[in-house]
Write a protein that holds these residues in place. Structure first.
Motif, PDB file in Angstrom:
ATOM      1  N   ASN A 270      65.789   3.340 -27.648  1.00 31.51           N
ATOM      2  CA  ASN A 270      67.219   3.108 -27.427  1.00 31.51           C
ATOM      3  C   ASN A 270      67.931   2.677 -28.702  1.00 31.51           C
ATOM      4  O   ASN A 270      69.142   2.854 -28.820  1.00 31.51           O
TER       5      ASN A 270
ATOM      6  N   ASN B 155      69.629   6.517 -33.025  1.00 31.56           N
ATOM      7  CA  ASN B 155      70.836   7.288 -32.706  1.00 31.56           C
ATOM      8  C   ASN B 155      70.421   8.684 -32.226  1.00 31.56           C
ATOM      9  O   ASN B 155      69.237   9.055 -32.278  1.00 31.56           O
ATOM     10  N   ASP B 156      71.387   9.432 -31.732  1.00 29.04           N
ATOM     11  CA  ASP B 156      71.088  10.744 -31.150  1.00 29.04           C
ATOM     12  C   ASP B 156      70.447  11.694 -32.170  1.00 29.04           C
ATOM     13  O   ASP B 156      69.576  12.491 -31.809  1.00 29.04           O
ATOM     14  N   ARG B 157      70.840  11.611 -33.415  1.00 29.98           N
ATOM     15  CA  ARG B 157      70.265  12.480 -34.450  1.00 29.98           C
ATOM     16  C   ARG B 157      68.783  12.154 -34.668  1.00 29.98           C
ATOM     17  O   ARG B 157      67.941  13.035 -34.769  1.00 29.98           O
ATOM     18  N   GLU B 158      68.485  10.857 -34.733  1.00 27.54           N
ATOM     19  CA  GLU B 158      67.092  10.438 -34.925  1.00 27.54           C
ATOM     20  C   GLU B 158      66.236  10.848 -33.728  1.00 27.54           C
ATOM     21  O   GLU B 158      65.098  11.284 -33.885  1.00 27.54           O
ATOM     22  N   LEU B 159      66.779  10.698 -32.539  1.00 26.94           N
ATOM     23  CA  LEU B 159      66.049  11.130 -31.342  1.00 26.94           C
ATOM     24  C   LEU B 159      65.799  12.639 -31.377  1.00 26.94           C
ATOM     25  O   LEU B 159      64.710  13.100 -31.063  1.00 26.94           O
ATOM     26  N   ALA B 160      66.821  13.395 -31.779  1.00 26.21           N
ATOM     27  CA  ALA B 160      66.673  14.852 -31.862  1.00 26.21           C
ATOM     28  C   ALA B 160      65.598  15.234 -32.876  1.00 26.21           C
ATOM     29  O   ALA B 160      64.830  16.176 -32.651  1.00 26.21           O
TER      30      ALA B 160
ATOM     31  N   HIS C 134      65.604  13.766 -26.108  1.00 26.76           N
ATOM     32  CA  HIS C 134      67.001  13.600 -25.720  1.00 26.76           C
ATOM     33  C   HIS C 134      67.131  12.215 -25.106  1.00 26.76           C
ATOM     34  O   HIS C 134      66.186  11.688 -24.522  1.00 26.76           O
ATOM     35  N   ARG C 135      68.284  11.607 -25.249  1.00 24.44           N
ATOM     36  CA  ARG C 135      68.497  10.251 -24.736  1.00 24.44           C
ATOM     37  C   ARG C 135      68.143  10.136 -23.251  1.00 24.44           C
ATOM     38  O   ARG C 135      67.615   9.113 -22.802  1.00 24.44           O
ATOM     39  N   SER C 136      68.344  11.184 -22.496  1.00 21.59           N
ATOM     40  CA  SER C 136      68.036  11.149 -21.062  1.00 21.59           C
ATOM     41  C   SER C 136      66.528  11.111 -20.787  1.00 21.59           C
ATOM     42  O   SER C 136      66.104  10.836 -19.674  1.00 21.59           O
TER      43      SER C 136
ATOM     44  N   ILE D  78      64.360   9.105 -22.515  1.00 22.70           N
ATOM     45  CA  ILE D  78      63.773   7.864 -23.035  1.00 22.70           C
ATOM     46  C   ILE D  78      62.932   7.139 -21.996  1.00 22.70           C
ATOM     47  O   ILE D  78      61.798   6.739 -22.280  1.00 22.70           O
TER      48      ILE D  78
END
Length: 70
Positions: A41, A44-49, A54-56, A58
């Motif tokens: 969490n 950020n979205d870029r690091e997750l990508a 995807h954030r959903s 986690i």
């Protein structure tokens, strides 16, 4: 009579040890879940990508990490 008593005490000791072991395992898995959730969490979205998440996803990734804990 003493043999029956000793056997019952051993059975209870074994059950208690099993319960303690189960609780410790649960606590270890819960710790991994919470730590993974917190760390993902924080990204950020870029690091997750970049790591293909995807954030959903986690919570599911955290559950899987906890499930793999011994």
């Amino acid at each position: 009579m003493a043999t029956t008593y000793n056997t019952e005490m051993q059975n209870r000791s074994g059950m208690f040890a099993g319960l303690v072991s189960a609780v410790r395992g649960f606590e270890a898995r819960r710790s991994v879940y919470n730590r993974t959730l917190m760390e993902l969490n924080a990204l950020n979205d870029r690091e997750l990508a970049d790591i293909g998440i995807h954030r959903s996803m986690i919570a599911q990734v955290a559950k899987e990490a906890a499930r793999q804990t011994n």
